[in-house]
Motif scaffolding. Structure first.
Motif, PDB file in Angstrom:
ATOM      1  N   LEU A 216       1.254  -6.576   5.769  1.00 41.22           N
ATOM      2  CA  LEU A 216       1.046  -5.362   4.986  1.00 41.22           C
ATOM      3  C   LEU A 216       2.285  -4.470   5.049  1.00 41.22           C
ATOM      4  O   LEU A 216       2.793  -4.182   6.130  1.00 41.22           O
ATOM      5  CB  LEU A 216      -0.180  -4.596   5.484  1.00 41.22           C
ATOM      6  CG  LEU A 216      -0.682  -3.471   4.576  1.00 41.22           C
ATOM      7  CD1 LEU A 216      -2.193  -3.294   4.715  1.00 41.22           C
ATOM      8  CD2 LEU A 216       0.014  -2.129   4.864  1.00 41.22           C
TER       9      LEU A 216
ATOM     10  N   LEU B 153      -2.803  -2.298  -2.863  1.00 37.63           N
ATOM     11  CA  LEU B 153      -3.835  -1.426  -2.295  1.00 37.63           C
ATOM     12  C   LEU B 153      -3.448   0.022  -2.544  1.00 37.63           C
ATOM     13  O   LEU B 153      -2.269   0.340  -2.709  1.00 37.63           O
ATOM     14  CB  LEU B 153      -3.966  -1.605  -0.781  1.00 37.63           C
ATOM     15  CG  LEU B 153      -4.001  -2.971  -0.134  1.00 37.63           C
ATOM     16  CD1 LEU B 153      -3.902  -2.795   1.376  1.00 37.63           C
ATOM     17  CD2 LEU B 153      -5.278  -3.688  -0.504  1.00 37.63           C
TER      18      LEU B 153
ATOM     19  N   LEU C  77     -10.267   3.578  -0.018  1.00 41.98           N
ATOM     20  CA  LEU C  77      -9.352   2.444  -0.128  1.00 41.98           C
ATOM     21  C   LEU C  77      -9.769   1.659  -1.362  1.00 41.98           C
ATOM     22  O   LEU C  77     -10.947   1.315  -1.507  1.00 41.98           O
ATOM     23  CB  LEU C  77      -9.444   1.559   1.122  1.00 41.98           C
ATOM     24  CG  LEU C  77      -8.782   0.180   1.051  1.00 41.98           C
ATOM     25  CD1 LEU C  77      -7.270   0.310   0.954  1.00 41.98           C
ATOM     26  CD2 LEU C  77      -9.170  -0.666   2.264  1.00 41.98           C
TER      27      LEU C  77
ATOM     28  N   ASN D 219      -7.234   0.784   6.750  1.00 44.41           N
ATOM     29  CA  ASN D 219      -6.983  -0.593   6.326  1.00 44.41           C
ATOM     30  C   ASN D 219      -7.640  -1.602   7.263  1.00 44.41           C
ATOM     31  O   ASN D 219      -8.301  -2.549   6.823  1.00 44.41           O
ATOM     32  CB  ASN D 219      -5.477  -0.856   6.235  1.00 44.41           C
ATOM     33  CG  ASN D 219      -4.850  -0.215   5.018  1.00 44.41           C
ATOM     34  OD1 ASN D 219      -5.468  -0.097   3.970  1.00 44.41           O
ATOM     35  ND2 ASN D 219      -3.602   0.217   5.152  1.00 44.41           N
TER      36      ASN D 219
ATOM     37  N   ILE E 299     -10.112  -4.560   5.875  1.00 41.42           N
ATOM     38  CA  ILE E 299      -9.460  -5.820   5.495  1.00 41.42           C
ATOM     39  C   ILE E 299      -9.862  -6.916   6.474  1.00 41.42           C
ATOM     40  O   ILE E 299      -9.455  -6.916   7.639  1.00 41.42           O
ATOM     41  CB  ILE E 299      -7.927  -5.664   5.470  1.00 41.42           C
ATOM     42  CG1 ILE E 299      -7.523  -4.678   4.374  1.00 41.42           C
ATOM     43  CG2 ILE E 299      -7.254  -7.015   5.239  1.00 41.42           C
ATOM     44  CD1 ILE E 299      -6.034  -4.382   4.323  1.00 41.42           C
TER      45      ILE E 299
ATOM     46  N   CYS F 253       0.836  -1.202   0.000  1.00 40.95           N
ATOM     47  CA  CYS F 253       0.000   0.000   0.000  1.00 40.95           C
ATOM     48  C   CYS F 253       0.871   1.252   0.000  1.00 40.95           C
ATOM     49  O   CYS F 253       2.004   1.237   0.503  1.00 40.95           O
ATOM     50  CB  CYS F 253      -0.883  -0.014   1.254  1.00 40.95           C
ATOM     51  SG  CYS F 253      -2.164   1.266   1.319  1.00 40.95           S
TER      52      CYS F 253
ATOM     53  N   ASP G 267      -3.958   5.921   7.753  1.00 40.41           N
ATOM     54  CA  ASP G 267      -3.944   4.808   6.792  1.00 40.41           C
ATOM     55  C   ASP G 267      -4.215   3.478   7.488  1.00 40.41           C
ATOM     56  O   ASP G 267      -4.974   2.643   6.982  1.00 40.41           O
ATOM     57  CB  ASP G 267      -2.590   4.732   6.079  1.00 40.41           C
ATOM     58  CG  ASP G 267      -2.318   5.936   5.201  1.00 40.41           C
ATOM     59  OD1 ASP G 267      -3.260   6.693   4.916  1.00 40.41           O
ATOM     60  OD2 ASP G 267      -1.152   6.121   4.803  1.00 40.41           O
TER      61      ASP G 267
END
Length: 246
Positions: free
Chosen positions: A146, A180, A204, A86, A90, A75, A82
């Motif tokens: 991530l 992403l 997103l 996420n 997710i 990402c 952020d």
């Protein structure tokens, strides 16, 4: 002016308080071996932090996230908001590769470590390589990871060159990479501003998985460039959806 100050104070106080409370909750669930409960708490935390700043948020392409098996998420990075964005969307057992300094913050730092997040110094030294080597086993066996592949937040909204860590880990673990893109988060509290922009729209956008089977380390640079291109394309869509159009 007074309203903006009150909203900023509320958003800041709420974010700190929510993070402190949920750090304890996530740590407790992680220590007793209940990752699903820890994930549910992180999902609630993400939604609550966004709500505390009046953020209007949306996500698209979530169907691209594989239901089975672990993945590497890649990402762009704009803001401290952020991560809440996420985690709000997710629905997969996922942890972060994060800068080591975050792990030194009281309460929050130990919670990051207990929950299974991976600290790096971002120097490319032996210690970072050793931690990423440990992450290979973790990704193969128990968790998705991530990366904010730029390595740091972009202050102007423009994508920075991607680090190679995500491609390295994905190739070594033999798992797909899911690109992403986030947009609008940098405008919640713009650089140089002391006031939260209440009601900011953020987006997103999730892309299709990129396979790594059959790739060797010789293909790491090419994969990194492919990830940059995929995130850049998703970012263009995210910018339109969030209204952050240059």
């Amino acid at each position: 002016m007074i309203r903006a100050l009150l909203q900023t104070a509320f958003a800041g106080t709420s974010a700190v308080g929510l993070t402190g409370v949920f750090s304890v909750v996530v740590s407790a669930h992680s220590l007793r071996g209940a990752p699903a409960s820890a994930d549910a708490a992180l999902h609630t935390w993400g939604k609550a932090v966004l709500a505390s700043a009046g953020v209007r948020h949306e996500a698209h392409g979530l169907e691209h996230i594989p239901r089975e098996g672990n993945v590497i998420f890649v990402c762009n990075h704009q803001s401290h908001y952020d991560a809440p964005l996420n985690f709000a969307y997710i629905q997969k057992h996922t942890r972060y590769v994060a800068k080591e300094e975050l792990f030194r913050i009281p309460v929050f730092g130990p919670a990051l470590r207990i929950a299974g997040n991976i600290p790096v110094r971002r120097t490319g030294g032996e210690e970072d390589r050793a931690r990423l080597a440990e992450a290979v086993t973790a990704v193969r066996e128990r968790v998705s990871v991530l990366f904010f592949a730029e390595g740091t937040r972009s202050p102007d909204g423009e994508l920075k060159p991607f680090k190679k860590g995500a491609a390295t880990l994905a190739i070594q673990a033999g798992v797909p990479v899911v690109p992403l893109a986030v947009s609008g988060t940098r405008l919640i509290l713009p650089k140089g501003s002391r006031a939260v922009r209440w009601g900011q729209r953020v987006a997103l956008v999730v892309g299709e998985p990129i396979p790594t089977q059959g790739l060797t380390m010789e293909g790491r640079d090419a994969l990194t460039r492919r990830l940059e291109g995929a995130v850049a394309q998703l970012y263009a869509e995210a910018r339109e959806r969030s209204g952050d159009i240059p």
